[in-house]
Write a protein that holds these residues in place. Structure first.
Motif, PDB file in Angstrom:
ATOM      1  N   ALA A 119      74.661  78.754  27.364  1.00 24.54           N
ATOM      2  CA  ALA A 119      75.523  79.459  28.321  1.00 24.54           C
ATOM      3  C   ALA A 119      76.458  78.477  29.018  1.00 24.54           C
ATOM      4  CB  ALA A 119      74.668  80.199  29.349  1.00 24.54           C
ATOM      5  N   CYS A 122      79.207  77.383  26.624  1.00 22.20           N
ATOM      6  CA  CYS A 122      80.200  78.446  26.409  1.00 22.20           C
ATOM      7  C   CYS A 122      81.101  78.619  27.625  1.00 22.20           C
ATOM      8  CB  CYS A 122      79.493  79.764  26.095  1.00 22.20           C
ATOM      9  SG  CYS A 122      78.723  79.821  24.467  1.00 22.20           S
ATOM     10  N   ILE A 123      80.523  78.535  28.821  1.00 20.29           N
ATOM     11  CA  ILE A 123      81.317  78.669  30.048  1.00 20.29           C
ATOM     12  C   ILE A 123      82.325  77.528  30.153  1.00 20.29           C
ATOM     13  CG2 ILE A 123      81.194  78.539  32.569  1.00 20.29           C
ATOM     14  CD1 ILE A 123      78.443  79.974  32.312  1.00 20.29           C
ATOM     15  N   SER A 124      81.869  76.306  29.909  1.00 17.44           N
ATOM     16  CA  SER A 124      82.766  75.146  29.997  1.00 17.44           C
ATOM     17  C   SER A 124      83.881  75.245  28.960  1.00 17.44           C
ATOM     18  CB  SER A 124      81.968  73.854  29.797  1.00 17.44           C
ATOM     19  OG  SER A 124      81.052  73.657  30.856  1.00 17.44           O
ATOM     20  N   LYS A 127      86.346  77.969  30.057  1.00 20.04           N
ATOM     21  CA  LYS A 127      87.186  77.502  31.164  1.00 20.04           C
ATOM     22  C   LYS A 127      88.296  76.592  30.648  1.00 20.04           C
ATOM     23  CE  LYS A 127      87.143  74.602  35.310  1.00 20.04           C
ATOM     24  NZ  LYS A 127      86.351  73.677  36.159  1.00 20.04           N
ATOM     25  N   ILE A 157      82.640  76.583  38.679  1.00 19.53           N
ATOM     26  CA  ILE A 157      81.940  77.795  38.261  1.00 19.53           C
ATOM     27  C   ILE A 157      80.487  77.642  38.692  1.00 19.53           C
ATOM     28  CG2 ILE A 157      81.281  79.252  36.325  1.00 19.53           C
ATOM     29  CD1 ILE A 157      83.747  78.227  34.856  1.00 19.53           C
ATOM     30  N   ALA A 159      76.826  78.795  38.749  1.00 17.81           N
ATOM     31  CA  ALA A 159      75.816  79.609  38.071  1.00 17.81           C
ATOM     32  C   ALA A 159      74.756  79.993  39.088  1.00 17.81           C
ATOM     33  CB  ALA A 159      75.193  78.825  36.923  1.00 17.81           C
ATOM     34  N   LEU A 176      77.784  84.671  38.012  1.00 18.36           N
ATOM     35  CA  LEU A 176      78.705  83.574  38.300  1.00 18.36           C
ATOM     36  C   LEU A 176      79.467  83.826  39.592  1.00 18.36           C
ATOM     37  CD1 LEU A 176      80.320  83.062  34.754  1.00 18.36           C
ATOM     38  CD2 LEU A 176      78.305  81.908  35.700  1.00 18.36           C
ATOM     39  N   ILE A 210      87.936  83.625  31.330  1.00 16.21           N
ATOM     40  CA  ILE A 210      86.563  83.212  31.023  1.00 16.21           C
ATOM     41  C   ILE A 210      85.702  84.437  30.731  1.00 16.21           C
ATOM     42  CG2 ILE A 210      84.481  82.169  32.010  1.00 16.21           C
ATOM     43  CD1 ILE A 210      86.428  80.352  33.660  1.00 16.21           C
ATOM     44  N   LEU A 214      83.786  85.657  27.018  1.00 25.01           N
ATOM     45  CA  LEU A 214      82.330  85.720  26.927  1.00 25.01           C
ATOM     46  C   LEU A 214      81.783  87.136  26.934  1.00 25.01           C
ATOM     47  CD1 LEU A 214      81.337  82.823  29.374  1.00 25.01           C
ATOM     48  CD2 LEU A 214      81.756  82.710  26.912  1.00 25.01           C
ATOM     49  N   VAL A 226      78.671  89.070  31.791  1.00 21.52           N
ATOM     50  CA  VAL A 226      79.006  88.315  33.001  1.00 21.52           C
ATOM     51  C   VAL A 226      78.962  89.249  34.205  1.00 21.52           C
ATOM     52  CG1 VAL A 226      80.738  86.908  34.173  1.00 21.52           C
ATOM     53  CG2 VAL A 226      80.453  86.728  31.683  1.00 21.52           C
TER      54      VAL A 226
END
Length: 572
Positions: A119, A122-124, A127, A157, A159, A176, A210, A214, A226
């Protein structure tokens, strides 16, 4: 229970599963087995590189994300192909994780860590990908710092929840919150083909990008659901908040349940150290108090009561998270201790539930038997949760009603039948319910005086106190209540003083009855109140601990030093 099954797995790097291993997968998960059946060659190739009997590092996960977002020319793909690549990668990883878990080849901590690292990766990626597209249109977001210099704005971001604690489950959404540094505008230049917009719009579009990469469900599925509802003001508010607005929100509007939420908050990816430090400087004092946080007791009681009422209304024994003795109850026990004592014990400021539980045992807040029961229940419930979610990749914590999947679930978890699983589940629930019921019980009442602090008794007690006090002391007490100091108290401090006053009156009357010295204690008590009203947390301590207050009054009548020392301690 049946024995563990690691021996079923071939040794070495052979990626070809046995018939028995395939049966385990089919029994555990319709979702994962369909992935294997529909793309067998891809699954075999994937498992050759990442065998079931191995673990994944963050670097391997990042490399996979990079590989699956390239086009046929090994260049970063367009948005449609990026979304498809991430979703196909998720399917392969989910197939692998579900299979590993069913074969008992991966620990709870390793599984939740790998899920959380995926996760985070994928977030990084999302972004960075979205940011590059946005600056090509608008330039980089900037603001003027305290030194008057132009600085590039960035978005952290945050978490929350299970992702924040690195304990994501198999089919969890990700909570998030987007935080950027300051108001400003982008350095877009029409001459260079870009146009300037304010940072708020830029960060909103960054967040939306973002979420789209996702969360959007396509023909290939999704990567992560999300959830942005934990942000200040919730749904309908700005998608991203800047630091000064977050600081103001914490100071004026932050609620007790939000302290629970921010307890697990963690920055995903890399941001500049000063920005990171500024965020932590806001979060830490909001979540933790240096003193034992008596002010949290009332809020925790309300939260516990809400949990109990929801359980009673739903009668939802099938929900292993929200039902009585479920995952939520364990997390409430652990986080309540962290909230109350975490300021004094920094080692309690850890995020994973099992780690915090162990620290509580080491500090003596949990007895060994309670710790053993809670951690065993947590491990069992989390693995059961994973097994339930693995069936059809659904975000659910409900036991299946279908007899076929009840049987399969029991077999997957090593039980002979469904009833054996339920027996073990109920034993764990009972073990959780005992400490949960003990947590933040109703406010303490004085020994043998259960009714005297009720509101309907207060006027009678005040009348009795007036009869006991000398004229001089009655005037002293009246002057205190009419003083400018009391009039200028904040709404919160005045409410705390009002809550503490019945306890104080009761303690004075008890002292008068026992030693006839209420008049000696009162002037010193007022001196003490004038000091502690300025730090009203001590008023909460009085209200929460009437028996201790009853013991304090004789000390005041015996020694003026007590009141003076409290005053000096508070101002040191």
């Amino acid at each position: 229970m049946l024995p563990a099954m690691p021996s079923r797995m071939n040794s070495g790097t052979d990626y070809q599963p046995t018939a028995e291993q395939l049966q385990v997968l089919q029994t555990a998960s319709e979702f994962a087995y369909q992935i294997w059946e529909s793309r067998t060659v891809s699954c075999q190739t994937f498992l050759r590189s990442y065998p079931l009997n191995s673990t994944l590092t963050r670097q391997q996960i990042d490399d996979l994300i990079q590989d699956y977002t390239l086009d046929e020319n090994y260049q970063l793909a367009d948005e449609t192909k990026v979304m498809s690549g991430l979703r196909n990668l998720r399917k392969l990883l989910m197939m692998r994780w579900i299979w590993q878990d069913a074969l008992q080849m991966i620990s709870l901590e390793q599984l939740t860590d790998e899920l959380s690292e995926f996760a985070g990766g994928c977030i990084s990626f999302a972004k960075d990908y979205t940011y590059q597209h946005l600056i090509a249109k608008y330039g980089e977001p900037t603001f003027i710092n305290e030194q008057g210099n132009v600085q590039i704005d960035d978005m952290a971001i945050m978490a929350m929840g299970k992702l924040g604690a690195q304990e994501l489950n198999l089919s969890s959404d990700i909570d998030l919150i987007f935080v950027h540094q300051a108001r400003g505008e982008t350095n877009g230049d029409k001459a260079k083909g870009t146009r300037s917009i304010d940072n708020k719009r830029f960060m909103t579009r960054l967040g939306q990008g973002i979420i789209k990469l996702l969360d959007n469900k396509t023909a290939d599925g999704f990567v992560f659901r999300v959830d942005m509802r934990l942000r200040p003001w919730g749904d309908g508010s700005d998608l991203a908040i800047h630091l000064s607005a977050l600081q103001k929100y914490f100071a004026l509007h932050g609620r007790a349940w939000e302290r629970f939420a921010w307890l697990k908050a963690r920055v995903v990816g890399q941001i500049d150290q000063p920005f990171y430090d500024a965020i932590q400087a806001l979060i830490k004092p909001f979540v933790f108090r240096y003193y034992v946080d008596y002010s949290a007791f009332s809020a925790l009681r309300e939260m516990k009561s809400l949990i109990q009422n929801q359980v009673a209304q739903r009668e939802d024994l099938d929900n292993i998270k929200l039902g009585a003795g479920g995952i939520r109850d364990i997390e409430f026990i652990v986080q309540a201790f962290q909230l109350i004592y975490g300021g004094r014990h920094p080692q309690l400021q850890v995020k994973p539930c099992l780690e915090a539980m162990q620290v509580l045992r080491e500090l003596g807040y949990l007895e060994q038997i309670t710790y053993d029961n809670l951690q065993a229940a947590y491990r069992f419930l989390r693995r059961l949760e994973h097994a339930i979610q693995a069936i059809n990749d659904q975000q659910t914590q409900r036991l299946p009603h279908d007899a076929y999947w009840q049987h399969n679930l029991a077999v997957t978890l090593g039980f002979n039948d469904w009833q054996a699983l339920l027996t073990q589940l109920n034993a764990h629930r009972d073990n959780v319910n005992v400490p949960f019921e003990r947590m933040v019980t109703e406010r303490q009442v004085p020994d043998n005086e259960d009714n005297d602090l009720e509101p309907e008794h207060l006027e009678a007690q005040i009348a009795r106190l007036n009869e006991v006090l000398t004229k001089e002391n009655r005037e002293l007490l009246q002057n205190f209540w009419q003083s400018k100091m009391v009039a200028n108290l904040s709404e919160e401090a005045r409410e705390r003083l009002d809550d503490a006053y019945p306890v104080i009156v009761h303690a004075l009357l008890a002292h008068q009855e026992q030693q006839k010295l209420a008049n000696a204690a009162l002037p010193r008590l007022i001196a003490l109140l004038e000091a502690i009203c300025r730090r009203s947390i001590y008023l909460v301590m009085i209200a929460e601990n009437p028996n201790a207050t009853i013991e304090l009054i004789p000390m005041l009548s015996a020694s003026p030093w007590i009141a003076k020392s409290w005053h000096s301690i508070l101002y040191c």
